[in-house]
Scaffold this active site. Structure first.
Site, PDB file in Angstrom:
ATOM      1  N   ASN A   9      31.832 -18.994  -7.044  1.00 32.84           N
ATOM      2  CA  ASN A   9      31.761 -17.712  -7.736  1.00 32.84           C
ATOM      3  C   ASN A   9      32.789 -17.733  -8.873  1.00 32.84           C
ATOM      4  O   ASN A   9      33.970 -17.528  -8.646  1.00 32.84           O
ATOM      5  CB  ASN A   9      32.070 -16.566  -6.750  1.00 32.84           C
ATOM      6  CG  ASN A   9      32.082 -15.221  -7.446  1.00 32.84           C
ATOM      7  OD1 ASN A   9      31.644 -15.090  -8.583  1.00 32.84           O
ATOM      8  ND2 ASN A   9      32.597 -14.200  -6.760  1.00 32.84           N
ATOM      9  N   LYS A  11      33.108 -15.641 -11.196  1.00 32.04           N
ATOM     10  CA  LYS A  11      33.462 -14.283 -11.647  1.00 32.04           C
ATOM     11  C   LYS A  11      33.367 -14.221 -13.179  1.00 32.04           C
ATOM     12  O   LYS A  11      32.497 -14.852 -13.754  1.00 32.04           O
ATOM     13  CB  LYS A  11      34.851 -13.883 -11.142  1.00 32.04           C
ATOM     14  CG  LYS A  11      35.038 -14.202  -9.659  1.00 32.04           C
ATOM     15  CD  LYS A  11      36.233 -13.546  -9.075  1.00 32.04           C
ATOM     16  CE  LYS A  11      36.454 -14.067  -7.664  1.00 32.04           C
ATOM     17  NZ  LYS A  11      37.316 -13.215  -6.891  1.00 32.04           N
ATOM     18  N   HIS A  87      29.480  -8.014  -3.499  1.00 29.39           N
ATOM     19  CA  HIS A  87      30.840  -8.588  -3.511  1.00 29.39           C
ATOM     20  C   HIS A  87      31.842  -7.430  -3.481  1.00 29.39           C
ATOM     21  O   HIS A  87      31.589  -6.360  -4.050  1.00 29.39           O
ATOM     22  CB  HIS A  87      31.024  -9.429  -4.777  1.00 29.39           C
ATOM     23  CG  HIS A  87      32.282 -10.245  -4.757  1.00 29.39           C
ATOM     24  ND1 HIS A  87      33.510  -9.704  -5.072  1.00 29.39           N
ATOM     25  CD2 HIS A  87      32.506 -11.542  -4.432  1.00 29.39           C
ATOM     26  CE1 HIS A  87      34.438 -10.653  -4.944  1.00 29.39           C
ATOM     27  NE2 HIS A  87      33.847 -11.773  -4.556  1.00 29.39           N
ATOM     28  N   GLU A  89      34.402  -6.893  -5.090  1.00 30.40           N
ATOM     29  CA  GLU A  89      34.776  -6.398  -6.430  1.00 30.40           C
ATOM     30  C   GLU A  89      33.718  -5.432  -6.968  1.00 30.40           C
ATOM     31  O   GLU A  89      34.028  -4.488  -7.686  1.00 30.40           O
ATOM     32  CB  GLU A  89      35.013  -7.586  -7.379  1.00 30.40           C
ATOM     33  CG  GLU A  89      36.331  -8.286  -7.050  1.00 30.40           C
ATOM     34  CD  GLU A  89      36.383  -9.761  -7.391  1.00 30.40           C
ATOM     35  OE1 GLU A  89      35.555 -10.241  -8.178  1.00 30.40           O
ATOM     36  OE2 GLU A  89      37.273 -10.445  -6.839  1.00 30.40           O
ATOM     37  N   GLU A 158      33.645 -11.951   3.849  1.00 23.31           N
ATOM     38  CA  GLU A 158      34.777 -12.051   2.926  1.00 23.31           C
ATOM     39  C   GLU A 158      35.729 -10.878   3.154  1.00 23.31           C
ATOM     40  O   GLU A 158      35.553  -9.808   2.543  1.00 23.31           O
ATOM     41  CB  GLU A 158      34.281 -11.998   1.480  1.00 23.31           C
ATOM     42  CG  GLU A 158      33.366 -13.129   1.089  1.00 23.31           C
ATOM     43  CD  GLU A 158      33.511 -13.468  -0.386  1.00 23.31           C
ATOM     44  OE1 GLU A 158      33.838 -14.606  -0.694  1.00 23.31           O
ATOM     45  OE2 GLU A 158      33.324 -12.568  -1.221  1.00 23.31           O
ATOM     46  N   GLY A 164      41.303 -13.738  -3.315  1.00 24.49           N
ATOM     47  CA  GLY A 164      42.195 -13.922  -4.461  1.00 24.49           C
ATOM     48  C   GLY A 164      43.653 -13.639  -4.162  1.00 24.49           C
ATOM     49  O   GLY A 164      44.452 -13.480  -5.082  1.00 24.49           O
ATOM     50  N   SER A 204      40.311 -16.987  -0.404  1.00 18.59           N
ATOM     51  CA  SER A 204      41.427 -17.926  -0.592  1.00 18.59           C
ATOM     52  C   SER A 204      41.199 -19.275   0.086  1.00 18.59           C
ATOM     53  O   SER A 204      42.123 -19.849   0.673  1.00 18.59           O
ATOM     54  CB  SER A 204      42.737 -17.279  -0.131  1.00 18.59           C
ATOM     55  OG  SER A 204      43.024 -16.141  -0.918  1.00 18.59           O
TER      56      SER A 204
HETATM   57  C1  PEP Z   1      35.450 -14.498  -3.996  1.00 16.40           C
HETATM   58  O1  PEP Z   1      35.664 -13.977  -5.079  1.00 16.40           O
HETATM   59  O2  PEP Z   1      34.356 -14.359  -3.438  1.00 16.40           O
HETATM   60  C2  PEP Z   1      36.522 -15.279  -3.387  1.00 16.40           C
HETATM   61  C3  PEP Z   1      36.372 -15.685  -2.154  1.00 16.40           C
HETATM   62  O3  PEP Z   1      37.615 -15.535  -4.181  1.00 16.40           O
HETATM   63  P1  PEP Z   1      38.880 -16.476  -3.792  1.00 16.40           P
HETATM   64  O4  PEP Z   1      38.328 -17.774  -3.270  1.00 16.40           O
HETATM   65  O5  PEP Z   1      39.622 -16.649  -5.059  1.00 16.40           O
HETATM   66  O6  PEP Z   1      39.655 -15.752  -2.750  1.00 16.40           O
END
Ligand code: PEP
Length: 253
Positions: A9, A11, A87, A89, A158, A164, A204
């Site tokens: 992803n 983003k 997601h 976000e 998630e 993040g 992460s």
């Molecule tokens: C994500 O944005 O779906 C995500 C898991 O980001 P990160 O790996 O940076 O935590």
């Protein structure tokens, strides 16, 4: 259909090394790359055959006067086969409700896309012991009718507090949630779809923590943000999932 997925992803970012260099370096079944909308066609055209493309969102309407929106059908026309929906976000910054995510999921399925539906609790919900109830509610909200004609739906667990932040869920937490997610899928989704739905973890994930999550997390792959912008790190994740063929391993060595 691969039974394990590694999903990038990006983003609202592009890999600093460039799209061409990134795509030239990744090649394994189960890899899916999700660029921002304007790059979907370029990524779909440039990706190795084994690598599929996802959009990061789609409209909750099929067509019409919805300035700034992109429909599931248009995404399919660009050569993408997947779409990330719900997601955190999107849910937290743009206020997407469970009902909106359900509408988008139905439109994605109708348009021939495989939805990658994100679910997960926030920190407060985890600390109060509500993680399972939150995820189970998000799964229930997708609803049977929307899912009746789906070939495949991928679920990405998630936890919001892990995205993040550099703080991943432990493999024990992930394993516990993966079991709870599967139970909820069996309760609320058509049985066959629920049985074969890949359950991924995101939050992460790095080459350093991936091995333990693969070995003990009880999951079918990862949805990755930060570590997906660097092909070396992303390939290391593919390697930890055993997605690379032996010849690719030879090349890397
Ligand atoms: C994500 O944005 O779906 C995500 C898991 O980001 P990160 O790996 O940076 O935590």
């Amino acid at each position: 259909m691969p039974n394990r997925y590694l999903i990038a992803n990006w983003k609202m970012n592009l890999p600093p090394e460039g799209i061409g260099a990134f795509l030239g370096a990744v090649n394994a079944d189960g890899i899916v790359v999700a660029p921002p909308f304007p790059y979907l066609r370029e990524v779909a055209a440039g990706a190795p055959k084994s690598v599929a493309v996802a959009a990061q969102n789609c409209a909750d309407q099929p067509a019409g006067a919805f300035t700034g929106e992109v429909s599931a059908r248009m995404i399919r026309d660009c050569g993408a086969r997947f779409v990330i929906l719900g997601h955190s976000e999107r849910r937290n910054i743009y206020g997407e409700s469970d009902a909106v995510v359900a509408k988008k999921t139905a439109l994605a399925i109708e348009s021939g896309l495989t939805p990658i539906v994100c679910i997960g609790e926030n920190l407060n919900e985890r600390e109060r012991g509500h993680a399972m109830a939150v995820c189970s509610g998000q799964i229930a909200a997708l609803g049977m009718p929307q899912l009746a004609n789906a070939g495949e739906v991928i679920v990405a667990y998630e936890p919001v507090w892990a995205i993040g932040t550099g703080r991943n869920a432990t493999s024990a937490m992930v394993a516990e949630m993966a079991r709870a997610v599967r139970d909820a899928l069996m309760r609320y989704w058509p049985a066959e779809l629920a049985q074969r739905a890949p359950v991924l973890y995101g939050g992460s994930v790095t080459p350093e923590n991936a091995g333990d999550l693969v070995a003990h997390g009880g999951i079918d792959g990862f949805l990755v943000g930060g570590a997906s912008l660097d092909s070396k790190k992303f390939l290391a994740l593919a390697e930890s999932m055993n997605l690379l063929s032996s010849s690719q391993n030879d090349v890397m060595i």
